[in-house]
Design a protein around this motif. Structure first.
Motif, PDB file in Angstrom:
ATOM      1  N   GLU A 203      -1.725  -2.877  -4.974  1.00 22.25           N
ATOM      2  CA  GLU A 203      -1.354  -2.355  -3.653  1.00 22.25           C
ATOM      3  C   GLU A 203      -1.897  -3.203  -2.521  1.00 22.25           C
ATOM      4  OE1 GLU A 203      -1.554   1.847  -2.763  1.00 22.25           O
ATOM      5  OE2 GLU A 203      -1.945   2.296  -4.878  1.00 22.25           O
ATOM      6  N   THR A 204      -2.955  -3.945  -2.786  1.00 16.24           N
ATOM      7  CA  THR A 204      -3.649  -4.662  -1.717  1.00 16.24           C
ATOM      8  C   THR A 204      -3.183  -6.095  -1.552  1.00 16.24           C
ATOM      9  OG1 THR A 204      -5.429  -5.482  -3.147  1.00 16.24           O
ATOM     10  CG2 THR A 204      -5.677  -3.265  -2.237  1.00 16.24           C
TER      11      THR A 204
ATOM     12  N   LEU B 223     -10.620   1.372   2.224  1.00 20.61           N
ATOM     13  CA  LEU B 223      -9.835   1.238   1.004  1.00 20.61           C
ATOM     14  C   LEU B 223     -10.347   0.048   0.204  1.00 20.61           C
ATOM     15  CD1 LEU B 223      -7.390   2.258  -0.634  1.00 20.61           C
ATOM     16  CD2 LEU B 223      -5.988   0.598   0.604  1.00 20.61           C
TER      17      LEU B 223
ATOM     18  N   ILE C 121       0.849  -1.191   0.000  1.00 21.87           N
ATOM     19  CA  ILE C 121       0.000   0.000   0.000  1.00 21.87           C
ATOM     20  C   ILE C 121       0.884   1.241   0.000  1.00 21.87           C
ATOM     21  CG2 ILE C 121      -1.684   1.319   1.335  1.00 21.87           C
ATOM     22  CD1 ILE C 121      -2.882  -1.354   2.196  1.00 21.87           C
TER      23      ILE C 121
ATOM     24  N   ASP D 220       0.805   7.617  -1.017  1.00 18.14           N
ATOM     25  CA  ASP D 220      -0.257   8.479  -1.552  1.00 18.14           C
ATOM     26  C   ASP D 220      -1.634   7.926  -1.203  1.00 18.14           C
ATOM     27  OD1 ASP D 220       1.664  10.134  -2.602  1.00 18.14           O
ATOM     28  OD2 ASP D 220       1.500   9.354  -4.642  1.00 18.14           O
ATOM     29  N   THR D 221      -1.764   6.609  -1.236  1.00 21.03           N
ATOM     30  CA  THR D 221      -3.047   5.993  -0.882  1.00 21.03           C
ATOM     31  C   THR D 221      -3.374   6.244   0.583  1.00 21.03           C
ATOM     32  OG1 THR D 221      -2.802   4.279  -2.575  1.00 21.03           O
ATOM     33  CG2 THR D 221      -4.281   3.806  -0.750  1.00 21.03           C
TER      34      THR D 221
ATOM     35  N   CYS E 113      -7.968   2.035  -4.807  1.00 22.12           N
ATOM     36  CA  CYS E 113      -6.559   1.956  -5.206  1.00 22.12           C
ATOM     37  C   CYS E 113      -6.390   0.839  -6.226  1.00 22.12           C
ATOM     38  CB  CYS E 113      -5.655   1.736  -4.000  1.00 22.12           C
ATOM     39  SG  CYS E 113      -5.805   0.094  -3.259  1.00 22.12           S
ATOM     40  N   ASP E 114      -5.187   0.758  -6.786  1.00 21.25           N
ATOM     41  CA  ASP E 114      -4.867  -0.335  -7.693  1.00 21.25           C
ATOM     42  C   ASP E 114      -4.837  -1.653  -6.916  1.00 21.25           C
ATOM     43  OD1 ASP E 114      -2.948  -2.236  -9.167  1.00 21.25           O
ATOM     44  OD2 ASP E 114      -3.220  -0.620 -10.635  1.00 21.25           O
TER      45      ASP E 114
ATOM     46  N   PHE F 154     -10.827  -1.887  -3.921  1.00 21.46           N
ATOM     47  CA  PHE F 154     -10.166  -2.095  -5.209  1.00 21.46           C
ATOM     48  C   PHE F 154     -11.076  -2.915  -6.113  1.00 21.46           C
ATOM     49  CE2 PHE F 154      -9.119  -5.598  -2.482  1.00 21.46           C
ATOM     50  CZ  PHE F 154      -9.107  -6.725  -3.293  1.00 21.46           C
TER      51      PHE F 154
ATOM     52  N   SER G  22     -10.218  -4.182   0.956  1.00 23.04           N
ATOM     53  CA  SER G  22      -8.811  -4.478   1.253  1.00 23.04           C
ATOM     54  C   SER G  22      -8.584  -4.783   2.726  1.00 23.04           C
ATOM     55  CB  SER G  22      -7.935  -3.290   0.861  1.00 23.04           C
ATOM     56  OG  SER G  22      -8.149  -2.209   1.761  1.00 23.04           O
TER      57      SER G  22
END
Length: 447
Positions: A222-223, A130, A112, A115-116, A218-219, A132, A171
C-alpha cells in the motif's frame, strides 16, 4: 466513513526530478488518471469535510488537474519546497476553525486503501503514523516504538546503526487532531541533515506535550511511492494485475487477461465478456452480459446489457449504447446515443448524434458534425435505414422509418418514411474509358 470529522491534506508540490520530466510528478498517469487522482479518490471514500492539495512545482497545471478530478478541493501553494512540515504549514489558513482529524497523504503514493485510511481516522490516539514492515528497509525512515507507543520517527540520514536495524518503517502518512496540528506545526525546526522541516518531527513534539502517539500498520504494497518511470511502470503492472483479478472474481470473462487494460474507475458487470487487447480509459461502465470484442478502445462511455462492440472499435467520451446495440469493426462513436437494437456494422463515424431504436447504419456513414468552429447534431429516428457511404451534414434530422440512398450527401431534414437521395446523376460515355487510357499511355511513352 470515519466516525469523526475528517480533513485530508495531499502533498503534491514536488518536482520529481528522478522522473526526468517537465511534467510535475503527480500528473504522470497511472491506470488512466494522474497519480494525485488516486489519492483524491481514496480520500473521497471518507467523505472529508475538507480536501486540501498542496501544490508547488507546476502548481497551475496541478491545480487544473485537481479541480477536474475533485472540484471541491482547495489548492494551496508551497512556493519553496522546504520539506513536508513546511508544506503542511501552508494549509493552516484553510484549516482554520476545523475541528476533527487531519490526514496527511502524498500525491505520489497511489495504493493506500480506504480501510487503512479509516483505521487512521478512527484511531483514538492524538497522533497516528502509518507504518509497514519492509522486506528491505533500505533508506526509509524508522519508527521507534516502545511499550508507551510511538516514541519518535528517525529519518535514515539521521539514524545511527542501531536505529537503522529497525524493520518498522515510516510511510509518511499521518493523522492527528486538527488543534494539535495547528499548535505544533509552527514549532517545527530544520536542524537536520537536509535542512528541511520534517513533518515526522511532530511525533517528538506531541510526546513532549504528553500526547499519545501510535502506529497503524499496513501491507508494504500500500505504501509504494512513485519516484521514477521504472517505479511508475511497476505500479501500473501491479494495478492491472489486481484489476484483472478483481474483474474475474466478480464474474467477468477476460479471454486473455494479460492484454486487457483497466482504468482506475472501470466498472464491468458480471457475465460480460472482454476480448483480447481491449483498453479501458477513464469513465467506462459495461453492463452485465455485454461483450467487447478484441482490439477495442473505450473511454467515457456506457455499454448496456446485450450490446456487442468490436472488433477494432473506438468508443469516445459521451458514447451511450443501449441494449442489444451492435457496433462493429472500425466504427468510432463520440458523444452519441445509440438506442435499443441499433446496428452500426463497420467503417462508420457517429459524432454528436442520436440514433433511434432498431435503426441500421450502413458502412462508410459519417455524421459531418464539425464546421470548423462549432459542433452540430444529427438526429436519426427509429427504424431508419442509412445507406452505405451516406454523409449526414449536421444539423440534420432523418425521420422514423426513413431511408437514405447509398452514396448520398444529406443536407436537409428527411421526413418520416421518406427516401432521400442526394448524389449526382450518373452518366455513361460509351468507349471513353478505352480511349482515355490509350491516350494516357501514349503520353507516358513519349516522356
Amino acid at each position: 466513513m470515519a466516525e469523526m470529522a475528517v480533513a485530508v491534506v495531499i502533498l503534491a508540490a514536488g518536482q520529481g526530478s528522478r522522473m526526468q520530466s517537465d511534467l510535475p510528478k503527480v500528473l504522470h498517469r497511472l491506470a488512466g488518471v494522474p497519480l494525485v487522482g488516486h489519492a483524491l479518490r481514496t480520500a473521497g471514500q471518507l467523505q472529508p469535510e475538507l480536501t486540501i492539495v498542496v501544490a508547488g512545482h507546476g502548481a497551475e497545471a496541478v491545480g487544473r488537474a485537481v479541480t477536474r478530478l475533485e472540484p471541491e478541493a482547495r489548492i494551496v501553494l508551497q512556493s519553496e519546497q522546504l520539506g513536508t512540515g513546511h508544506a503542511v504549514r501552508q494549509t493552516l489558513t484553510e484549516l482554520e476553525g476545523f475541528e476533527g482529524k487531519v490526514i496527511v497523504l502524498y500525491g505520489d503514493t497511489p495504493f493506500i486503501g480506504t480501510d487503512t485510511l479509516a483505521a487512521l481516522a478512527d484511531h483514538p490516539a492524538d497522533l497516528v503514523v502509518l507504518g509497514f514492515e519492509a522486506a528491505d528497509p533500505g533508506r526509509y525512515g524508522r519508527l521507534v516504538v516502545t511499550e508507551r507507543g510511538l516514541e519518535r520517527i528517525v529519518e535514515y540520514k539521521d539514524a545511527d546503526e542501531a536505529t537503522r536495524r529497525i524493520g518498522l518503517c515510516n510511510s509518511g502518512v499521518m493523522a492527528l487532531d486538527a488543534g494539535l496540528l495547528r499548535q505544533l506545526v509552527v514549532r517545527l525546526g530544520s536542524d537536520n541533515a537536509s535542512g528541511e522541516y520534517y513533518l515526522t518531527d511532530l511525533v517528538a513534539l506531541a510526546r513532549a506535550e504528553g500526547r499519545r502517539a501510535e502506529v497503524v500498520i499496513c501491507d508494504e504494497r500500500e505504501t509504494l511511492g512513485i519516484n521514477t518511470r521504472t517505479e511508475l511502470a511497476a505500479a501500473e503492472a501491479a494495478f492491472q494485475t489486481r484489476a484483472r483479478r478483481d474483474a474475474m472474481e466478480n464474474g467477468v470473462t477476460l479471454c486473455d487477461p494479460a492484454t486487457v487494460w483497466f482504468a482506475l474507475d472501470t466498472w464491468i458487470g458480471r457475465d460480460a465478456v472482454i476480448g483480447q487487447n481491449v483498453v479501458f480509459g477513464p469513465g467506462v461502465t459495461v453492463e452485465s452480459g455485454a461483450e467487447i470484442l478484441p482490439f477495442c478502445h473505450l473511454e467515457g462511455c456506457h455499454v448496456s446489457s446485450g450490446a456487442t462492440v468490436g472488433p477494432f472499435a473506438r468508443l469516445r467520451p459521451g458514447a451511450e449504447l443501449g441494449g442489444d446495440v451492435h457496433v462493429g469493426n472500425f466504427v468510432e462513436i463520440k458523444n452519441s446515443v445509440l438506442n435499443q437494437g441499433v446496428k452500426v456494422g463497420h467503417l462508420t463515424y457517429l459524432g454528436d448524434a442520436s440514433i433511434g431504436e432498431h435503426s441500421n447504419i450502413g458502412a462508410g456513414t459519417v455524421t459531418c458534425n464539425y464546421d470548423g468552429v462549432g459542433k452540430h447534431r444529427t438526429d436519426i429516428g427509429a427504424r431508419a435505414f442509412i445507406g452505405s457511404d451516406t454523409m449526414l451534414v449536421a444539423p440534420v434530422r432523418v425521420g422514423n422509418d426513413a431511408l437514405t440512398g447509398s452514396g448520398s450527401v444529406i443536407t436537409r431534414d428527411v421526413p418520416d418514411g421518406a427516401l432521400a437521395v442526394g448524389r449526382a446523376r450518373q452518366e455513361n460515355r460509351p468507349g471513353l474509358a478505352v480511349r482515355m487510357m490509350a491516350a494516357l499511355r501514349a503520353e507516358k511513352d513519349r516522356k
